[in-house]
Design a protein around this motif. Structure first.
Motif, mmCIF file in Angstrom:
data_model
loop_
_atom_site.group_PDB
_atom_site.id
_atom_site.type_symbol
_atom_site.label_atom_id
_atom_site.label_comp_id
_atom_site.label_asym_id
_atom_site.label_seq_id
_atom_site.Cartn_x
_atom_site.Cartn_y
_atom_site.Cartn_z
ATOM 1 N N PRO A 22 -14.066 2.381 8.187
ATOM 2 C CA PRO A 22 -13.710 1.274 7.946
ATOM 3 C C PRO A 22 -13.406 0.670 6.772
ATOM 4 O O PRO A 22 -14.337 0.512 6.269
ATOM 5 N N VAL A 23 -12.159 0.173 5.477
ATOM 6 C CA VAL A 23 -11.941 -0.189 4.602
ATOM 7 C C VAL A 23 -12.104 -1.633 4.345
ATOM 8 O O VAL A 23 -10.564 -2.169 5.220
ATOM 9 N N GLN A 24 -12.290 -2.669 3.456
ATOM 10 C CA GLN A 24 -11.612 -3.693 2.899
ATOM 11 C C GLN A 24 -10.020 -3.290 2.707
ATOM 12 O O GLN A 24 -10.116 -2.476 1.685
ATOM 13 N N ALA A 25 -8.955 -3.502 3.222
ATOM 14 C CA ALA A 25 -7.587 -3.160 2.200
ATOM 15 C C ALA A 25 -6.764 -4.661 2.138
ATOM 16 O O ALA A 25 -7.132 -5.837 2.074
ATOM 17 N N ASP A 26 -5.630 -4.558 1.269
ATOM 18 C CA ASP A 26 -4.965 -5.469 0.871
ATOM 19 C C ASP A 26 -3.732 -5.776 2.363
ATOM 20 O O ASP A 26 -3.779 -4.392 2.977
ATOM 21 N N SER A 27 -2.731 -6.737 2.452
ATOM 22 C CA SER A 27 -2.812 -7.097 3.617
ATOM 23 C C SER A 27 -1.342 -6.438 3.364
ATOM 24 O O SER A 27 -0.162 -5.789 4.541
ATOM 25 N N PHE A 49 -20.485 -1.368 1.929
ATOM 26 C CA PHE A 49 -19.140 -2.404 1.375
ATOM 27 C C PHE A 49 -18.402 -1.183 1.484
ATOM 28 O O PHE A 49 -19.273 0.288 0.514
ATOM 29 N N ALA A 50 -17.176 -1.224 1.675
ATOM 30 C CA ALA A 50 -16.473 -0.093 1.389
ATOM 31 C C ALA A 50 -14.681 -1.007 1.507
ATOM 32 O O ALA A 50 -14.511 -1.473 1.924
ATOM 33 N N ALA A 51 -13.810 -0.221 0.595
ATOM 34 C CA ALA A 51 -12.728 -0.408 0.031
ATOM 35 C C ALA A 51 -11.564 -0.070 -0.061
ATOM 36 O O ALA A 51 -11.980 0.715 -1.247
ATOM 37 N N ASN A 52 -10.358 0.156 -0.031
ATOM 38 C CA ASN A 52 -9.267 0.658 -0.759
ATOM 39 C C ASN A 52 -9.894 0.135 -2.159
ATOM 40 O O ASN A 52 -9.781 -0.831 -3.129
ATOM 41 N N LEU A 53 -8.837 0.803 -3.251
ATOM 42 C CA LEU A 53 -9.107 0.176 -4.871
ATOM 43 C C LEU A 53 -7.966 -0.683 -4.989
ATOM 44 O O LEU A 53 -8.113 -1.743 -5.609
ATOM 45 N N GLU A 54 -7.314 -0.617 -3.806
ATOM 46 C CA GLU A 54 -6.320 -2.401 -4.032
ATOM 47 C C GLU A 54 -6.950 -3.093 -3.690
ATOM 48 O O GLU A 54 -6.867 -4.620 -4.488
ATOM 49 N N LYS A 55 -8.129 -3.370 -2.667
ATOM 50 C CA LYS A 55 -8.527 -4.036 -2.747
ATOM 51 C C LYS A 55 -10.206 -4.568 -3.188
ATOM 52 O O LYS A 55 -10.393 -5.576 -3.185
ATOM 53 N N ALA A 56 -10.727 -3.471 -3.846
ATOM 54 C CA ALA A 56 -12.262 -3.394 -4.519
ATOM 55 C C ALA A 56 -12.550 -4.675 -5.081
ATOM 56 O O ALA A 56 -11.585 -4.794 -6.191
ATOM 57 N N LYS A 57 -13.257 -5.175 -4.823
ATOM 58 C CA LYS A 57 -13.420 -6.922 -6.082
ATOM 59 C C LYS A 57 -14.166 -6.227 -6.924
ATOM 60 O O LYS A 57 -15.245 -5.040 -7.113
ATOM 61 N N VAL A 58 -14.403 -6.353 -8.175
ATOM 62 C CA VAL A 58 -15.320 -6.582 -9.329
ATOM 63 C C VAL A 58 -15.149 -7.534 -9.534
ATOM 64 O O VAL A 58 -15.123 -8.683 -9.961
#
Length: 580
Positions: free
Chosen positions: A194-199, A229-238
């Motif tokens: 499961p990864v954090q994502a944009d809606s 922490f896991a997120a797709n590239l659209e969502k991954a925070k910097v």
């Protein structure tokens, strides 16, 4: 099921238009056939696998308290106009008119329909929470349908929607569905994250994607090696750079320099003899019909989803060449933040605060500027996280190292909040008799895509290697008797015994050569193969093969039921699954 009576039109060669492994193998194994671009017929084997996925999903949804419904595929435009999505959803929404000239669409999703249903029935807080779902065909008119069931226009999906009276309830519903998804994908036998994502177009404030880990995946996942922490590239925070902003008081005045023919970052840097991290890259977009500029360092990639979300828009696309010329007065490649059309708001990645004395386009053909100080020379609306995360960046949550892996999205859970209930007046009376908006959640699973994803994760040079939980048939019993009646009779006896044990078995009783039977069994990917021939019958054994590992064992015929049960348990356990 006797394969002599079954429809399995296998192919010896890969179809010419099949690009990814799952598309090739689903076609070759006789599970799907293309009707037209992005639309497929599901043949008996393929539909069995899809139905098994759907059944596991149903069981976990029901266990979590959701209730199944079935909503229409055809939806009236009036509902979509209430939320505003009729105009901004895009060309993926297939619109048409009925004989009375009324506007309709084929449903790509059902937020409007389910909200309309619930608002007409629920009036009191006592009727909440409600969680409804369906397993149904969807249609999205993809501009480039490809990869078979991975990205088709028509597909089978489970979509669910929760309605709660308060934030606490909505939060509970969200995590109930999150955990139900984890349980479903675990039971299916997938390696997932499961990864954090944009809606995206669905909307909402919070969401997670469920990614099947596969080297052939289209999506890239950034994961921390030290925390969860896991997120797709659209969502991954910097995270923003630490320390005070760079001192711009020491920067010389900006000056123009000729850069003939230098359009790209690489060309400009080579011409001026500077590294890419000294350059500010200015990218022009159109967000909901209005131009917007985004700035990132020359060696970075701008994340257009982050820019869209920062601006608060729905649709974003790069400005075309004509618009770039109109806004900058120059060809593509020479846009810069200083002197840009004042009607264009400028947003900058917060990494740019750590540096100054930049090089950028001059909004003139074949010209750039030196000694650019963003705070002095430009009108920046806001600094924010606008770039794509890179493997060298630190984890935004713990500061640890991150890694990139490939994945295939098979599920998505959204915390919608009031996005739809407010626009569609989905209200209820609370404990004090006061009208309140229902708080919504949305939960989708790509049922048909899961079958393709399982193949992308589990295949070899001979074909599919299905998890036993969703294989078209769990076991393939192969009779090599030919004209040997004793072998044929014993195979019939074993077939009856397997069915009595409740095993999902395909009985290959065809008069084909052994090599054909073995090749097709491997191609289709039955997790377990049982092979009975004359020699085995004489020796009182049947050969059992684990499709995933290729390992073969001999099971005694005189204690077949018990020995098969033990071997079957071992196969399921090797997949990390519980035997049904």
């Amino acid at each position: 099921m006797r394969l002599s009576r079954y429809y399995i039109p296998t192919l010896k060669e890969d179809p010419a238009d099949a690009e990814v492994v799952s598309h090739k193998l689903l076609m070759r194994a006789g599970m799907i056939r293309k009707l037209t671009s992005g639309i497929y017929n599901y043949l008996p084997l393929g539909l069995r696998a899809i139905n098994k996925v759907a059944q596991i999903v149903r069981e976990e949804m029901n266990r979590a308290g959701a209730l199944e419904v079935l909503l229409p595929t055809v939806q009236p435009a009036d509902l979509w106009r209430e939320t505003g999505r009729w105009d901004y959803y895009g060309k993926e929404l297939l619109r048409f008119k009925d004989r009375n000239d009324r506007d309709y669409c084929l449903g790509p999703t059902h937020e409007e329909v389910i909200t309309d249903l619930v608002r007409g029935e629920i009036k009191s807080y006592k009727q909440l929470p409600v969680n409804l779902y369906q397993v149904q065909t969807k249609f999205r008119d993809e501009i480039r349908p490809r990869f078979g069931l991975m990205r088709g226009r028509e597909f089978i999906m489970k979509d669910g929607y929760s309605f709660d009276k308060d934030e606490a309830g909505a939060e509970q519903s969200y995590w109930d569905m999150f955990n139900a998804y984890k349980a479903a994908f675990t039971r299916i036998g997938l390696r997932f994250k499961p990864v954090q994502a944009d809606s995206g177009a669905i909307g909402g404030s919070f969401s997670h994607e469920f990614m099947v880990l596969a080297e052939t995946g289209e999506d890239t996942i950034a994961s921390c090696l030290s925390c969860d922490f896991a997120a797709n590239l659209e969502k991954a925070k910097v995270n923003a750079p630490k320390g005070a902003p760079a001192d711009e008081s020491v920067v010389p005045l900006m000056e123009e320099v000729a850069t003939p023919g230098a359009h790209t970052v690489e060309e400009v840097c080579t011409f001026l003899g500077i590294p890419a991290d000294r350059l500010v890259k200015t990218l022009l977009f159109v967000v909901d019909g209005k131009p917007v500029a985004g700035l990132v360092r020359g060696d970075r990639e701008l994340n257009d989803v982050k820019l869209r979300n920062l601006v608060g828009g729905n649709e974003i696309e790069l400005a075309d060449e004509a618009l770039v010329r109109k806004l900058t007065g120059a060809p593509v490649g020479f846009a810069g933040p200083a002197g840009l059309d004042p009607e264009v708001p400028i947003y900058a990645d917060h990494e740019l605060l750590a540096g100054t004395d930049w090089v950028a386009g001059a909004n003139k053909g074949d010209t750039h500027v030196l000694h650019l100080a963003l705070g002095r020379d430009c009108d920046i609306v806001q600094y924010a996280d606008l770039r794509v995360i890179e493997p060298t960046d630190a984890c935004p949550e713990c500061g640890g190292a991150i890694e990139f892996t490939k994945g295939i999205e098979v599920g998505h859970v959204f915390k919608l909040g009031l996005k739809y209930s407010k626009k569609m007046e989905a209200t209820f009376l609370d404990e004090n008799g006061k009208s309140q908006y229902m708080i919504m959640g949305c939960y989708g699973i790509g049922v048909s895509r899961i079958v393709a994803s399982a193949i992308e994760q589990n295949f070899d040079e001979n074909g599919c290697c299905f998890p036993p939980s969703i294989a078209p048939f769990e076991v393939c019993l192969i009779s090599l008797g030919g004209k040997d009646q004793d072998v044929a009779d014993k195979a019939e006896e074993l077939y009856a015994e397997l069915m009595k044990l409740g095993v999902d078995v395909a009985f290959d009783d065809r008069g084909e050569r052994p090599g054909v039977k073995f090749a097709e069994a491997d191609l289709i990917g039955y997790p377990m193969q049982l092979v009975l021939g004359g020699k085995g019958l004489k020796n009182g054994i049947i050969e059992a093969k684990d499709r995933k590992t290729g390992e073969k064992v001999e099971l005694p015929l005189d204690t077949f039921a018990a020995s098969f049960a033990d071997w079957r348990n071992q196969i399921w356990n090797n997949w990390g699954l519980e035997t049904p």
